[in-house]
Design a protein around this motif. Structure first.
Motif, PDB file in Angstrom:
ATOM      1  N   UNK A  34       0.826  -1.200   0.000  1.00 28.31           N
ATOM      2  CA  UNK A  34       0.000   0.000   0.000  1.00 28.31           C
ATOM      3  C   UNK A  34       0.865   1.257   0.000  1.00 28.31           C
ATOM      4  N   UNK A  35       0.707   2.141  -0.990  1.00 23.06           N
ATOM      5  CA  UNK A  35       1.509   3.382  -1.016  1.00 23.06           C
ATOM      6  C   UNK A  35       1.291   4.274   0.195  1.00 23.06           C
ATOM      7  N   UNK A  36       0.164   4.113   0.894  1.00 17.28           N
ATOM      8  CA  UNK A  36      -0.151   4.996   2.025  1.00 17.28           C
ATOM      9  C   UNK A  36       0.415   4.498   3.341  1.00 17.28           C
ATOM     10  N   UNK A  37       0.977   3.313   3.341  1.00 14.10           N
ATOM     11  CA  UNK A  37       1.523   2.731   4.568  1.00 14.10           C
ATOM     12  C   UNK A  37       2.943   3.253   4.784  1.00 14.10           C
ATOM     13  N   UNK A  38       3.066   4.311   5.570  1.00 12.34           N
ATOM     14  CA  UNK A  38       4.373   4.936   5.796  1.00 12.34           C
ATOM     15  C   UNK A  38       5.251   4.128   6.746  1.00 12.34           C
ATOM     16  N   UNK A 166     -16.889   4.967   4.581  1.00 13.03           N
ATOM     17  CA  UNK A 166     -15.997   5.001   3.423  1.00 13.03           C
ATOM     18  C   UNK A 166     -14.977   6.133   3.539  1.00 13.03           C
ATOM     19  N   UNK A 167     -14.405   6.269   4.716  1.00 13.81           N
ATOM     20  CA  UNK A 167     -13.340   7.250   4.941  1.00 13.81           C
ATOM     21  C   UNK A 167     -12.017   6.608   4.510  1.00 13.81           C
ATOM     22  N   UNK A 168     -11.697   6.792   3.263  1.00  6.75           N
ATOM     23  CA  UNK A 168     -10.574   6.085   2.655  1.00  6.75           C
ATOM     24  C   UNK A 168      -9.252   6.426   3.335  1.00  6.75           C
ATOM     25  N   UNK A 169      -8.467   5.365   3.587  1.00  5.11           N
ATOM     26  CA  UNK A 169      -7.097   5.514   4.058  1.00  5.11           C
ATOM     27  C   UNK A 169      -6.997   5.831   5.550  1.00  5.11           C
ATOM     28  N   UNK A 208     -14.838  -1.088  11.052  1.00  4.28           N
ATOM     29  CA  UNK A 208     -14.282  -2.077  10.128  1.00  4.28           C
ATOM     30  C   UNK A 208     -13.802  -1.344   8.885  1.00  4.28           C
ATOM     31  N   UNK A 209     -12.977  -2.010   8.100  1.00  4.10           N
ATOM     32  CA  UNK A 209     -12.519  -1.488   6.824  1.00  4.10           C
ATOM     33  C   UNK A 209     -13.220  -2.237   5.696  1.00  4.10           C
ATOM     34  N   UNK A 210     -13.894  -1.511   4.840  1.00  5.61           N
ATOM     35  CA  UNK A 210     -14.534  -2.111   3.672  1.00  5.61           C
ATOM     36  C   UNK A 210     -13.547  -2.125   2.510  1.00  5.61           C
ATOM     37  N   UNK A 211     -13.659  -3.153   1.675  1.00  2.65           N
ATOM     38  CA  UNK A 211     -12.809  -3.242   0.494  1.00  2.65           C
ATOM     39  C   UNK A 211     -13.585  -2.911  -0.763  1.00  2.65           C
ATOM     40  N   UNK A 212     -12.895  -2.839  -1.856  1.00  2.00           N
ATOM     41  CA  UNK A 212     -13.498  -2.604  -3.159  1.00  2.00           C
ATOM     42  C   UNK A 212     -13.624  -3.942  -3.875  1.00  2.00           C
ATOM     43  N   UNK A 213     -14.831  -4.268  -4.314  1.00  2.00           N
ATOM     44  CA  UNK A 213     -15.016  -5.517  -5.042  1.00  2.00           C
ATOM     45  C   UNK A 213     -14.663  -6.716  -4.184  1.00  2.00           C
ATOM     46  N   UNK A 218      -7.264  -7.755   4.429  1.00  2.00           N
ATOM     47  CA  UNK A 218      -5.965  -7.145   4.717  1.00  2.00           C
ATOM     48  C   UNK A 218      -5.618  -6.003   3.763  1.00  2.00           C
ATOM     49  N   UNK A 219      -6.317  -5.933   2.637  1.00  2.00           N
ATOM     50  CA  UNK A 219      -6.078  -4.853   1.678  1.00  2.00           C
ATOM     51  C   UNK A 219      -7.194  -3.802   1.686  1.00  2.00           C
ATOM     52  N   UNK A 220      -8.209  -4.022   2.497  1.00  2.00           N
ATOM     53  CA  UNK A 220      -9.330  -3.087   2.541  1.00  2.00           C
ATOM     54  C   UNK A 220      -8.925  -1.821   3.290  1.00  2.00           C
ATOM     55  N   UNK A 221      -9.349  -0.678   2.783  1.00  2.00           N
ATOM     56  CA  UNK A 221      -8.866   0.575   3.382  1.00  2.00           C
ATOM     57  C   UNK A 221      -9.905   1.691   3.368  1.00  2.00           C
TER      58      UNK A 221
END
Length: 431
Positions: A34-38, A166-169, A208-213, A218-221
């Protein structure tokens, strides 16, 4: 003045970006997370040298004003740049223009206090932290007039209660920009204010974190958030009280253009794969490229792609010309409406041409199809933008004659005969 050429100096930059993204950035998509995971130090070690090259080329955070470290590029230049960056999910991070951080940075730059800019904006611009834009709600979607999350003044602080959807990231964000009702009795678009909420603030939880499709957990953000007695200092109010709706437009207008250009990059990728498949695959009747159905798919896809690209670039040009998103509201709405439809249609044709391989997870088309639907929802559903477009087009149209209207041929013919007769009478009188 219309011009379909790019200045030679800027074209040189675009040519460098094209090669740089292809050779150095796109490979990261296949091996990094994930590009946002610093907190991913391996990714940071790989990406920092690339970001430095972008800075040296004067292309870092190009959407921002020069005093904030950007280039002050207009929307046309940014659109052409994003057309290249859209090929890679890591490219926006490498170039310092990843959403939602880019839009949040614009809000902070325009409305933040000096202290807010120092604490939140500068590390965001430096690529050291990530942020989240927490606006939509489960019961209201993207309609801010139905929001119920409240922020109440308590002494020197604000206390926030409610839920956001749906507060992304949010899972990787160091802070969130939150829209909450502060003046419930005011006019609908004057009820809300914006707040900066540090991620570690007590009472803020990710339900919870919702995913796309079919994204795995673990990849839902895209977070479902709960604010329970979330207390922030009074100086974390962002901009003026009651001005959240107006502030939000600062980040949405240009953002929709950038979304569109990045989408074009994905469409072009699908289109190029369609062309390659057509000339490479043979059946008992010959190449796919020689079949009329394939030629129809290719022709329609090229027309869709190029027409949408011109619509988008024209809209970017209008924004640069007027410097006022309100004047270009209908054009931005048109881009938003057309984007998911064209994206879906081009990708669907490419997927169909690849057969079973196309629908498998060994090709990118399934993810693109889901992304096309995301574009139909993100930054406001297409249905809302269709209404906006239609209302803007109808707003200044004068009503015609109620029975037959201005196109009624017998009425027009009668008026034309009277007009010609009057001219003939004038010519005879002056003969």
């Amino acid at each position: 003045m219309w011009d379909f050429e790019t200045e030679p100096e800027y074209q040189e930059k675009l040519d460098w970006v094209d090669a740089f993204v292809r050779d150095e950035v796109e490979p990261l998509d296949l091996v990094l997370g994930d590009p946002y995971d610093k907190s991913d130090e391996t990714a940071r070690r790989l990406v920092r040298p690339l970001q430095q090259q972008v800075r040296e080329r004067g292309l870092w955070a190009a959407h921002l004003r020069p005093e904030l470290g950007g280039q002050g590029y207009g929307q046309v230049r940014l659109a052409l740049l994003n057309e290249l960056l859209g090929r890679s999910r890591w490219a926006p991070t490498v170039f310092g223009c990843q959403a939602p951080d880019s839009g949040n940075a614009e809000i902070l730059a325009h409305f933040g206090t000096p202290a807010q800019k120092q604490r939140y904006l500068q590390p965001l611009l430096d690529g050291e932290i990530s942020s989240c834009y927490s606006m939509t709600e489960p019961q209201a979607g993207a309609d801010p007039t139905l929001f119920v999350t409240r922020a109440v003044r308590d002494g020197a602080d604000w206390v926030i209660d409610g839920e956001k959807w749906f507060s992304s990231n949010a899972r990787h964000a160091s802070f969130l920009i939150v829209m909450a009702v502060t003046d419930p009795d005011a006019a609908p678009h004057d009820r809300m204010s914006m707040f900066i909420v540090p991620r570690e603030t007590p009472g803020l939880t990710i339900v919870r974190d919702a995913g796309i499709g079919t994204e795995p957990p673990e990849h839902s953000s895209h977070a479902y958030l709960r604010y329970e007695g979330v207390r922030v200092p009074g100086d974390h109010l962002l901009g003026e009280r009651g001005r959240a709706f107006a502030i939000a437009q600062t980040r949405l207008g240009g953002g929709r253009i950038h979304h569109g250009m990045r989408t074009i990059a994905q469409m072009r990728r699908a289109f190029d794969l369609m062309l390659e498949r057509a000339v490479s695959r043979t059946t008992r009747h010959g190449r796919l490229a020689d079949m009329q159905s394939t030629q129809d798919k290719i022709a329609e896809s090229w027309l869709d792609l190029e027409q949408f690209r011109l619509l988008l670039l024209r809209t970017a040009w209008l924004i640069d010309r007027h410097q006022d998103y309100r004047v270009v509201r209908k054009d931005i709405a048109a881009v938003k409406v057309a984007m998911p439809r064209v994206y879906h249609d081009v990708v669907q044709r490419a997927m169909q041409l690849h057969g079973a391989l196309g629908i498998s997870n060994e090709m990118p088309f399934s993810a693109m199809m889901v992304d096309a639907q995301v574009m139909a929802i993100a930054d406001g559903p297409t249905e809302v933008h269709r209404q906006t477009l239609a209302r803007q087009l109808l707003r200044d149209v004068p009503p015609g004659e109620p029975l037959f209207g201005s196109g009624h041929l017998p009425t027009r013919t009668e008026a034309a005969r009277a007009h010609v007769a009057a001219r003939l009478e004038h010519l005879v009188a002056n003969a």
